[in-house]
Design a protein around this motif. Structure first.
Motif, PDB file in Angstrom:
ATOM      1  N   PRO A  31      80.948 -33.902  59.167  1.00  0.00           N
ATOM      2  CA  PRO A  31      81.444 -34.361  57.870  1.00  0.00           C
ATOM      3  C   PRO A  31      82.976 -34.422  57.810  1.00  0.00           C
ATOM      4  O   PRO A  31      83.543 -35.282  57.143  1.00  0.00           O
ATOM      5  N   CYS A  32      83.640 -33.518  58.533  1.00  0.00           N
ATOM      6  CA  CYS A  32      85.116 -33.545  58.581  1.00  0.00           C
ATOM      7  C   CYS A  32      85.590 -34.833  59.241  1.00  0.00           C
ATOM      8  O   CYS A  32      86.513 -35.486  58.747  1.00  0.00           O
ATOM      9  N   ARG A  33      84.971 -35.178  60.359  1.00  0.00           N
ATOM     10  CA  ARG A  33      85.362 -36.405  61.068  1.00  0.00           C
ATOM     11  C   ARG A  33      85.039 -37.635  60.230  1.00  0.00           C
ATOM     12  O   ARG A  33      85.789 -38.610  60.236  1.00  0.00           O
ATOM     13  N   ALA A  34      83.940 -37.590  59.488  1.00  0.00           N
ATOM     14  CA  ALA A  34      83.575 -38.736  58.641  1.00  0.00           C
ATOM     15  C   ALA A  34      84.552 -38.905  57.471  1.00  0.00           C
ATOM     16  O   ALA A  34      84.838 -40.030  57.063  1.00  0.00           O
ATOM     17  N   PHE A  35      85.082 -37.791  56.946  1.00  0.00           N
ATOM     18  CA  PHE A  35      86.000 -37.849  55.810  1.00  0.00           C
ATOM     19  C   PHE A  35      87.428 -38.202  56.233  1.00  0.00           C
ATOM     20  O   PHE A  35      88.210 -38.721  55.435  1.00  0.00           O
ATOM     21  N   ALA A  36      87.767 -37.969  57.489  1.00  0.00           N
ATOM     22  CA  ALA A  36      89.140 -38.178  57.966  1.00  0.00           C
ATOM     23  C   ALA A  36      89.705 -39.563  57.650  1.00  0.00           C
ATOM     24  O   ALA A  36      90.842 -39.668  57.168  1.00  0.00           O
ATOM     25  N   SER A  87      84.424 -27.577  48.616  1.00  0.00           N
ATOM     26  CA  SER A  87      83.921 -27.872  49.956  1.00  0.00           C
ATOM     27  C   SER A  87      83.091 -29.140  49.911  1.00  0.00           C
ATOM     28  O   SER A  87      82.443 -29.433  48.908  1.00  0.00           O
ATOM     29  N   GLY A  88      83.123 -29.878  51.015  1.00  0.00           N
ATOM     30  CA  GLY A  88      82.343 -31.101  51.124  1.00  0.00           C
ATOM     31  C   GLY A  88      83.236 -32.322  51.090  1.00  0.00           C
ATOM     32  O   GLY A  88      84.292 -32.321  50.466  1.00  0.00           O
TER      33      GLY A  88
END
Length: 134
Positions: A31-36, A87-88
């Protein structure tokens, strides 16, 4: 403005900026990579905001001090005051809305509320420390 890397040596100067948004992330987090890309795209639209990436793996002490327990976690500050923590990953429109809300917030009112909370906490601390009479 492109994103900056947040770490233990520059974190305080980042969050005491007028407006700063910190993305706590890790390279292994899907999810971190998707939000970047969403975070980066929004940072390009706002030269007046500091967008910082905090790698929780490389800065474990800082992540622990911030009590980051899930990633990604977004932290938003104005003048050093934490106004948002969640978070999220946010979808692009929700993130853009958050950024606008941060810009629009009445900081004079926020400072009054913080002062009132601090005064109440000080009064409570004084009450618990004063001896009681029986």
């Amino acid at each position: 403005m492109a994103t900056v890397e947040a770490n233990e040596s520059n974190f305080e100067s980042i969050v005491t900026s007028d407006i700063a948004i910190v993305d706590a992330w890790a390279s292994w987090c899907g999810p971190c990579r998707a939000f970047a890309p969403t975070f980066e795209a929004e940072s390009e639209k706002h030269d007046d905001i500091v967008f910082a990436k905090l790698d929780t793996e490389a800065n474990q002490g800082l992540a622990a001090a911030l009590e980051i327990q899930a990633i990604p976690t977004l932290l938003a500050f104005r003048e050093g005051i934490l106004l948002y923590r969640e978070s999220g990953a946010l979808p692009p429109t929700a993130f853009a809305d958050l950024v606008q809300q941060l810009k629009d917030i009445d900081m004079e009112q926020v400072r009054k509320e913080v002062a009132a909370q601090n005064a109440a906490a000080d009064a409570e601390a004084a009450d618990t420390q004063s001896p009681t009479q029986d």
